[in-house]
Scaffold this motif. Structure first.
Motif, PDB file in Angstrom:
ATOM      1  N   VAL A 142      13.161  -6.796  -8.935  1.00  9.59           N
ATOM      2  CA  VAL A 142      13.613  -5.621  -9.685  1.00  9.59           C
ATOM      3  C   VAL A 142      14.745  -5.989 -10.642  1.00  9.59           C
ATOM      4  CG1 VAL A 142      14.643  -3.326  -9.505  1.00  9.59           C
ATOM      5  CG2 VAL A 142      12.849  -4.008  -7.909  1.00  9.59           C
ATOM      6  N   LEU A 143      15.649  -6.849 -10.231  1.00 10.30           N
ATOM      7  CA  LEU A 143      16.780  -7.212 -11.092  1.00 10.30           C
ATOM      8  C   LEU A 143      16.313  -7.839 -12.406  1.00 10.30           C
ATOM      9  CD1 LEU A 143      19.396  -8.589  -8.539  1.00 10.30           C
ATOM     10  CD2 LEU A 143      19.393  -6.378  -9.725  1.00 10.30           C
ATOM     11  N   ARG A 144      15.303  -8.681 -12.342  1.00  9.50           N
ATOM     12  CA  ARG A 144      14.780  -9.281 -13.574  1.00  9.50           C
ATOM     13  C   ARG A 144      14.127  -8.242 -14.475  1.00  9.50           C
ATOM     14  NH1 ARG A 144      11.584 -14.515 -11.428  1.00  9.50           N
ATOM     15  NH2 ARG A 144      13.339 -15.543 -10.436  1.00  9.50           N
ATOM     16  N   LEU A 145      13.501  -7.260 -13.865  1.00 11.29           N
ATOM     17  CA  LEU A 145      12.803  -6.245 -14.650  1.00 11.29           C
ATOM     18  C   LEU A 145      13.756  -5.263 -15.316  1.00 11.29           C
ATOM     19  CD1 LEU A 145       9.793  -5.400 -12.291  1.00 11.29           C
ATOM     20  CD2 LEU A 145       9.865  -6.998 -14.225  1.00 11.29           C
ATOM     21  N   GLY A 178      12.981  -3.839 -20.205  1.00 11.94           N
ATOM     22  CA  GLY A 178      12.695  -2.680 -21.045  1.00 11.94           C
ATOM     23  C   GLY A 178      11.241  -2.486 -21.407  1.00 11.94           C
ATOM     24  N   VAL A 179      10.320  -2.988 -20.585  1.00 14.35           N
ATOM     25  CA  VAL A 179       8.891  -2.805 -20.858  1.00 14.35           C
ATOM     26  C   VAL A 179       8.271  -1.991 -19.726  1.00 14.35           C
ATOM     27  CG1 VAL A 179       8.786  -4.985 -22.129  1.00 14.35           C
ATOM     28  CG2 VAL A 179       8.137  -4.937 -19.703  1.00 14.35           C
ATOM     29  N   LEU A 204      14.555   1.522  -9.194  1.00 17.53           N
ATOM     30  CA  LEU A 204      13.458   1.872 -10.094  1.00 17.53           C
ATOM     31  C   LEU A 204      13.824   2.949 -11.105  1.00 17.53           C
ATOM     32  CD1 LEU A 204      10.339   1.876  -7.767  1.00 17.53           C
ATOM     33  CD2 LEU A 204      11.047   0.146  -9.399  1.00 17.53           C
ATOM     34  N   ALA A 205      14.839   3.745 -10.807  1.00 14.86           N
ATOM     35  CA  ALA A 205      15.196   4.859 -11.702  1.00 14.86           C
ATOM     36  C   ALA A 205      15.539   4.369 -13.105  1.00 14.86           C
ATOM     37  CB  ALA A 205      16.364   5.644 -11.115  1.00 14.86           C
ATOM     38  N   ALA A 206      16.035   3.152 -13.217  1.00 15.30           N
ATOM     39  CA  ALA A 206      16.438   2.625 -14.526  1.00 15.30           C
ATOM     40  C   ALA A 206      15.282   1.956 -15.266  1.00 15.30           C
ATOM     41  CB  ALA A 206      17.573   1.620 -14.336  1.00 15.30           C
ATOM     42  N   LEU A 207      14.103   1.921 -14.644  1.00 20.59           N
ATOM     43  CA  LEU A 207      12.957   1.242 -15.251  1.00 20.59           C
ATOM     44  C   LEU A 207      11.949   2.235 -15.810  1.00 20.59           C
ATOM     45  CD1 LEU A 207      12.220  -1.461 -12.517  1.00 20.59           C
ATOM     46  CD2 LEU A 207      13.096  -1.893 -14.790  1.00 20.59           C
ATOM     47  N   PRO A 208      11.235   1.841 -16.882  1.00 24.95           N
ATOM     48  CA  PRO A 208      10.126   2.673 -17.372  1.00 24.95           C
ATOM     49  C   PRO A 208       8.895   2.450 -16.490  1.00 24.95           C
ATOM     50  CG  PRO A 208      10.410   0.757 -18.789  1.00 24.95           C
ATOM     51  CD  PRO A 208      11.495   0.699 -17.746  1.00 24.95           C
ATOM     52  N   VAL A 209       8.877   3.131 -15.344  1.00 26.56           N
ATOM     53  CA  VAL A 209       7.864   2.907 -14.317  1.00 26.56           C
ATOM     54  C   VAL A 209       6.737   3.924 -14.418  1.00 26.56           C
ATOM     55  CG1 VAL A 209       7.461   3.092 -11.832  1.00 26.56           C
ATOM     56  CG2 VAL A 209       9.380   1.755 -12.667  1.00 26.56           C
ATOM     57  N   THR A 210       5.521   3.427 -14.232  1.00 24.51           N
ATOM     58  CA  THR A 210       4.352   4.290 -14.074  1.00 24.51           C
ATOM     59  C   THR A 210       3.760   3.996 -12.708  1.00 24.51           C
ATOM     60  OG1 THR A 210       3.879   4.285 -16.446  1.00 24.51           O
ATOM     61  CG2 THR A 210       2.087   4.915 -14.969  1.00 24.51           C
ATOM     62  N   ARG A 211       3.666   5.027 -11.878  1.00 30.57           N
ATOM     63  CA  ARG A 211       3.094   4.868 -10.536  1.00 30.57           C
ATOM     64  C   ARG A 211       1.599   5.168 -10.605  1.00 30.57           C
ATOM     65  NH1 ARG A 211       6.592   4.400  -6.296  1.00 30.57           N
ATOM     66  NH2 ARG A 211       8.804   4.525  -6.813  1.00 30.57           N
ATOM     67  N   ALA A 237       9.124 -13.844 -20.472  1.00 31.45           N
ATOM     68  CA  ALA A 237       9.550 -13.945 -21.876  1.00 31.45           C
ATOM     69  C   ALA A 237       8.505 -13.325 -22.800  1.00 31.45           C
ATOM     70  CB  ALA A 237       9.775 -15.405 -22.248  1.00 31.45           C
ATOM     71  N   GLY A 238       8.918 -12.313 -23.557  1.00 32.49           N
ATOM     72  CA  GLY A 238       8.018 -11.666 -24.497  1.00 32.49           C
ATOM     73  C   GLY A 238       6.970 -10.777 -23.875  1.00 32.49           C
ATOM     74  N   ALA A 239       7.125 -10.442 -22.592  1.00 31.93           N
ATOM     75  CA  ALA A 239       6.143  -9.579 -21.919  1.00 31.93           C
ATOM     76  C   ALA A 239       6.103  -8.199 -22.555  1.00 31.93           C
ATOM     77  CB  ALA A 239       6.475  -9.463 -20.435  1.00 31.93           C
TER      78      ALA A 239
END
Length: 201
Positions: free
Chosen positions: A51-54, A58-59, A72-79, A34-36
């Motif tokens: 992954v489903l929770r993430l 949108g962070v 992961l394609a739908a997430l703003p991911v930084t490897r 919450a609020g992360a």
């Protein structure tokens, strides 16, 4: 820096209105997110990442470059890779380590990064990799199929932090946790403190 422990390996760090969450897996409470403002994932196992929770969060999510996760394609991911420094939720983070601890016969062999946050707090994920810098607060794995308690105690002594809190403890019942707390307390003295899920340090 305020630390809130959630079930298993999930820890929430709050400072001056900023929120960084480490390893929010399937066993941790959804309210940890919450609020992360950002999320750090040490490795791909579901007890460390859900992954489903993430997906709806949108962070920014930071995880090992070699991690294999569906969706992961739908997430703003930084490897990220071991040795990299980056900023997440306004915290300075350094990634260290590289591989998950061996359970049996070389398995599993997946990427695992430990994260040193603001050069103060260290979350090693599923490894006992020792950072090459002083640590104020160590989150020490308490129980795992890849771990013996004596190894965890030796790891905590070698890192030599001012404070030690156990993580990776969801498979322990009340009796088992009491035993683990007793051994850590005897070995580490007043530096060691058990945090129940939802408890703050």
């Amino acid at each position: 820096m305020r630390i809130i422990k959630f079930t298993h390996a999930c820890v929430r760090i709050e400072h001056e209105g900023r929120v960084l969450v480490l390893d929010p897996g399937t066993w941790s409470e959804p309210r940890a997110l919450a609020g992360a403002d950002a999320v750090l994932v040490t490795h791909e196992h579901t007890d460390h990442v859900d992954v489903l929770r993430l997906l709806g969060l949108g962070v920014p999510v930071y995880l090992p470059a070699e991690a294999r996760l569906d969706g992961l394609a739908a997430l703003p991911v930084t490897r990220v890779r071991a040795g990299e420094r980056f900023t997440a939720a306004g915290f300075t983070v350094r990634a260290v380590g590289g591989r998950h601890a061996t359970i049996h016969d070389g398995q599993p062999d997946c990427a695992n990064l430990g994260y040193l946050v603001d050069d103060r707090l260290y979350h090693p994920g599923d490894s006992l990799h020792r950072p090459d810098a002083p640590v104020e607060t160590l989150l020490v794995p308490a129980q795992a199929s890849w771990l013996k308690l004596t190894e965890a105690i030796d790891f905590a002594r070698a890192v030599d932090p001012a404070r030690v809190f156990p993580i990776h403890d969801a498979q322990l019942n009340e009796r088992g946790m009491a035993s683990v707390n007793g051994w850590f307390g005897e070995a580490l003295g007043g530096r060691y403190r058990y945090l129940a899920p939802g408890e703050t340090a």
